[in-house]
Design a protein around this motif. Structure first.
Motif, mmCIF file in Angstrom:
data_model
loop_
_atom_site.group_PDB
_atom_site.id
_atom_site.type_symbol
_atom_site.label_atom_id
_atom_site.label_comp_id
_atom_site.label_asym_id
_atom_site.label_seq_id
_atom_site.Cartn_x
_atom_site.Cartn_y
_atom_site.Cartn_z
ATOM 1 N N GLY A 4 0.779 -1.228 0.000
ATOM 2 C CA GLY A 4 0.000 0.000 0.000
ATOM 3 C C GLY A 4 0.808 1.274 0.000
ATOM 4 N N ALA A 5 2.149 1.174 -0.138
ATOM 5 C CA ALA A 5 2.987 2.373 -0.048
ATOM 6 C C ALA A 5 3.006 3.187 -1.329
ATOM 7 N N GLY A 6 2.671 2.575 -2.441
ATOM 8 C CA GLY A 6 2.684 3.315 -3.695
ATOM 9 C C GLY A 6 3.987 3.217 -4.453
ATOM 10 N N ILE A 7 4.905 2.346 -4.006
ATOM 11 C CA ILE A 7 6.168 2.118 -4.705
ATOM 12 C C ILE A 7 6.125 0.721 -5.332
ATOM 13 N N ASP A 8 6.392 0.655 -6.626
ATOM 14 C CA ASP A 8 6.394 -0.635 -7.299
ATOM 15 C C ASP A 8 7.597 -1.450 -6.839
ATOM 16 N N PRO A 9 7.411 -2.740 -6.546
ATOM 17 C CA PRO A 9 8.548 -3.562 -6.113
ATOM 18 C C PRO A 9 9.703 -3.584 -7.108
ATOM 19 N N SER A 10 9.420 -3.327 -8.379
ATOM 20 C CA SER A 10 10.497 -3.294 -9.371
ATOM 21 C C SER A 10 11.396 -2.077 -9.201
ATOM 22 N N ALA A 11 10.933 -1.097 -8.426
ATOM 23 C CA ALA A 11 11.727 0.117 -8.183
ATOM 24 C C ALA A 11 12.494 0.004 -6.871
ATOM 25 N N VAL A 12 12.870 -1.212 -6.508
ATOM 26 C CA VAL A 12 13.620 -1.460 -5.275
ATOM 27 C C VAL A 12 14.887 -2.227 -5.635
ATOM 28 N N SER A 13 16.030 -1.761 -5.119
ATOM 29 C CA SER A 13 17.305 -2.453 -5.335
ATOM 30 C C SER A 13 17.965 -2.717 -3.996
ATOM 31 N N ARG A 14 18.602 -3.867 -3.880
ATOM 32 C CA ARG A 14 19.399 -4.211 -2.699
ATOM 33 C C ARG A 14 20.867 -4.188 -3.096
ATOM 34 N N ILE A 15 21.683 -3.414 -2.373
ATOM 35 C CA ILE A 15 23.089 -3.294 -2.731
ATOM 36 C C ILE A 15 23.959 -3.331 -1.480
ATOM 37 N N ARG A 16 25.243 -3.592 -1.680
ATOM 38 C CA ARG A 16 26.222 -3.463 -0.610
ATOM 39 C C ARG A 16 26.622 -1.998 -0.483
ATOM 40 N N PHE A 17 27.132 -1.650 0.684
ATOM 41 C CA PHE A 17 27.520 -0.257 0.923
ATOM 42 C C PHE A 17 28.520 0.229 -0.131
ATOM 43 N N GLY A 18 29.477 -0.596 -0.480
ATOM 44 C CA GLY A 18 30.488 -0.195 -1.441
ATOM 45 C C GLY A 18 29.944 0.054 -2.837
ATOM 46 N N GLU A 19 28.743 -0.422 -3.104
ATOM 47 C CA GLU A 19 28.125 -0.204 -4.413
ATOM 48 C C GLU A 19 27.291 1.068 -4.465
ATOM 49 N N ALA A 20 27.080 1.710 -3.313
ATOM 50 C CA ALA A 20 26.174 2.863 -3.263
ATOM 51 C C ALA A 20 26.707 4.036 -4.074
ATOM 52 N N ALA A 21 27.989 4.368 -3.914
ATOM 53 C CA ALA A 21 28.546 5.527 -4.618
ATOM 54 C C ALA A 21 28.486 5.357 -6.132
ATOM 55 N N PRO A 22 28.966 4.232 -6.700
ATOM 56 C CA PRO A 22 28.860 4.095 -8.146
ATOM 57 C C PRO A 22 27.417 4.045 -8.641
ATOM 58 N N TRP A 23 26.506 3.452 -7.855
ATOM 59 C CA TRP A 23 25.090 3.431 -8.248
ATOM 60 C C TRP A 23 24.550 4.858 -8.352
ATOM 61 N N LEU A 24 24.838 5.684 -7.337
ATOM 62 C CA LEU A 24 24.358 7.064 -7.338
ATOM 63 C C LEU A 24 25.025 7.887 -8.443
ATOM 64 N N GLU A 25 26.299 7.642 -8.688
ATOM 65 C CA GLU A 25 26.979 8.352 -9.776
ATOM 66 C C GLU A 25 26.324 8.031 -11.117
ATOM 67 N N ALA A 26 25.946 6.790 -11.311
ATOM 68 C CA ALA A 26 25.342 6.393 -12.581
ATOM 69 C C ALA A 26 23.916 6.914 -12.728
ATOM 70 N N GLN A 27 23.150 6.921 -11.634
ATOM 71 C CA GLN A 27 21.737 7.303 -11.698
ATOM 72 C C GLN A 27 21.525 8.814 -11.594
ATOM 73 N N ARG A 28 22.433 9.537 -10.943
ATOM 74 C CA ARG A 28 22.373 11.003 -10.806
ATOM 75 C C ARG A 28 20.985 11.483 -10.346
ATOM 76 N N PRO A 29 20.532 11.038 -9.169
ATOM 77 C CA PRO A 29 19.214 11.474 -8.697
ATOM 78 C C PRO A 29 19.196 12.969 -8.386
ATOM 79 N N ASP A 30 18.010 13.561 -8.512
ATOM 80 C CA ASP A 30 17.833 14.958 -8.144
ATOM 81 C C ASP A 30 17.707 15.126 -6.640
ATOM 82 N N VAL A 31 17.113 14.114 -5.999
ATOM 83 C CA VAL A 31 16.847 14.162 -4.555
ATOM 84 C C VAL A 31 17.187 12.811 -3.956
ATOM 85 N N VAL A 32 17.822 12.812 -2.793
ATOM 86 C CA VAL A 32 18.055 11.588 -2.030
ATOM 87 C C VAL A 32 17.411 11.740 -0.663
#
Length: 471
Positions: A54-82
């Motif tokens: 009921g949260a309104g987020i599609d399960p396909s929009a969820v990723s599980r990552i290790r801490f060391g993968e967070a920086a490259p993931w964010l660099e690649a995705q370039r979000p406007d807001v975190v």
């Protein structure tokens, strides 16, 4: 501006997953994503599924990552807001990741429920974010007062608590006696208090599992932190047994946050599964589903200080905020003073639940929706960041240098930090922090005891729960 904005929530523990997903799910026109970073507190797959219901987020929009993968993931995705959604040390750790990005997003943080009293650590750990989301006018004032006392100024903005949304419930069309043969209160099944709450109705959710079940359950929202005392938790277990035996025709549902082997946001030392072992009547049951599911057949809710009380009030479900062990900041239940919801053991057993006073609701989580301007504030910050007029609020450098940073990272990540520096820092730091904590507890209060001060809605000293993030 919302159209097309890329917004990423970074979370670990179950309550923060639920909060961040629900908060982003309430914003139209954005491209949301939920990033679950592995820590000892990270929600299991089952907890994730429950949190997203009921949260309104599609399960396909969820990723599980290790801490060391967070920086490259964010660099690649370039979000406007975190949206940084975790306990304070987790937020600070992820803030250091944000600081190293070439494309800096707007950073937002918040707490996943009622935040009275406003605690020093809650604000201090989030001092580097561009915006702190709060959920009531009372919280706005409390964090402003706290910030002035400790010299930390973080912009705040008001949101509607994302769980405080009315849902269609599968109710019996006739009047339902909450307390059965022993009850006094008879509930008229009418619409939730939308006008008093000042909220708009959310889309009705399916409750097919309960299509024929009348709302007769008493639901107890268990909490890990309060009460702390073993005897008091045992007393709560006894109250629940008495309530179940008082009317075998109704269920008493103990709503739990984690199954055996799962972690949750806070460390529970006396789980109700153990306290009730061998003494449960057949109509006293455990539930690991969502709170929305538990409330769909609830005639009343019992809690010490869970945010579930706000969820129940939003749906017109009467509540007892148990005050049998007192009303104090250390029980996290001073927020209910003046609400009309406080009640004792006998009220629970008899089913004498009650509704919140409208005056209390206006100041506590049920303000008119038009006053929830947090997303407008986020859009303004994005525009300023794009224009180059929003300076970065960086995580302060660790006073102990690289060793301190390694200790902090290892404390948050636990076994998921496989660096040698982290292991060495923990080996040296854990005994040192225990000695420091013991020394602090042995010092005189120097005239401060804000946890016992009933005249304020903030605290300055460390909390009394000894709730380490290390598991």
């Amino acid at each position: 501006m919302s159209e097309g904005l890329r917004v990423v929530a970074i979370a670990d523990a179950d309550s923060f997953v639920k909060w961040s997903a629900s908060l982003l799910g309430s914003v139209d026109g954005i491209r949301p994503h939920l990033l679950l970073v592995q820590t000892p507190l990270t929600a299991s797959v089952a907890q994730e599924r429950t949190a997203l219901a009921g949260a309104g987020i599609d399960p396909s929009a969820v990723s599980r990552i290790r801490f060391g993968e967070a920086a490259p993931w964010l660099e690649a995705q370039r979000p406007d807001v975190v949206l940084l959604a975790g306990r304070g040390p987790f937020v600070r750790l992820m803030g250091r990741v944000i600081d190293a990005l070439s494309h800096r997003p707007v950073t937002v943080a918040g707490l996943p429920g009622m935040a009275i009293p406003a605690q020093r650590g809650a604000l201090d750990y989030r001092r580097h974010v561009d915006l702190l989301v709060v959920h009531s006018h009372r919280e706005e004032r409390a964090f402003a007062d706290l910030g002035r006392r400790i010299g930390v100024q973080v912009p705040t903005a008001l949101a509607t608590l994302p769980f405080a949304r009315p849902r269609e419930r599968m109710l019996s069309p006739e009047r339902v006696r909450v307390g059965g043969a022993h009850g006094v209160l008879v509930e008229e099944r009418s619409a939730p208090p939308h006008a008093a709450a000042g909220t708009s109705a959310a889309p009705a959710e399916s409750a097919t599992a309960h299509t024929s079940a009348p709302a007769t359950d008493i639901v107890f929202a268990a909490q890990a932190l309060v009460p702390v005392d073993h005897e008091e938790r045992l007393e709560i277990a006894s109250i629940l047994v008495r309530a179940a035996k008082a009317d075998p025709g109704r269920r008493v549902v103990v709503k739990l946050r984690s199954r055996p082997g799962e972690a949750e946001t806070h460390l529970e030392r006396d789980p109700y599964t153990a306290l009730l072992d061998g003494r449960r009547p057949d109509n006293l049951v455990f539930s690991y589903g969502s709170m929305a599911e538990a409330l769909s057949t609830a005639a009343g809710l019992v809690t010490i200080s869970s945010t579930a009380a706000v969820e129940a009030v939003a749906q017109g479900i009467p509540v007892i905020a148990l005050d049998s062990f007192g009303v104090s900041k250390s029980l996290l239940n001073t927020v209910f003073v003046g609400s009309g919801l406080l009640g004792g053991r006998s009220e629970v057993v008899a089913g004498r639940f009650r509704h919140a006073h409208p005056g209390w609701m206006r100041d506590n989580y049920f303000h008119p929706g038009i006053e929830s301007t947090w997303w407008q504030r986020v859009e303004e910050l994005v525009a300023r960041r794009r224009a180059g007029t929003l300076p970065a609020r960086r995580v302060p450098a660790a006073r102990g240098g690289a060793l301190h940073e390694a200790w902090h990272r290892a404390s948050v990540l636990g076994a998921h930090d496989r660096t040698l520096g982290g292991r060495l820092a923990l080996a040296a730091g854990v005994p040192a922090t225990r000695l420091l904590g013991a020394a602090r507890r042995g010092r005189p209060a120097l005239g401060l005891d804000t946890w016992a001060d009933a005249t304020t809605d903030f605290t300055l000293e460390p909390n009394p729960f000894h709730d380490s993030i290390r598991r």
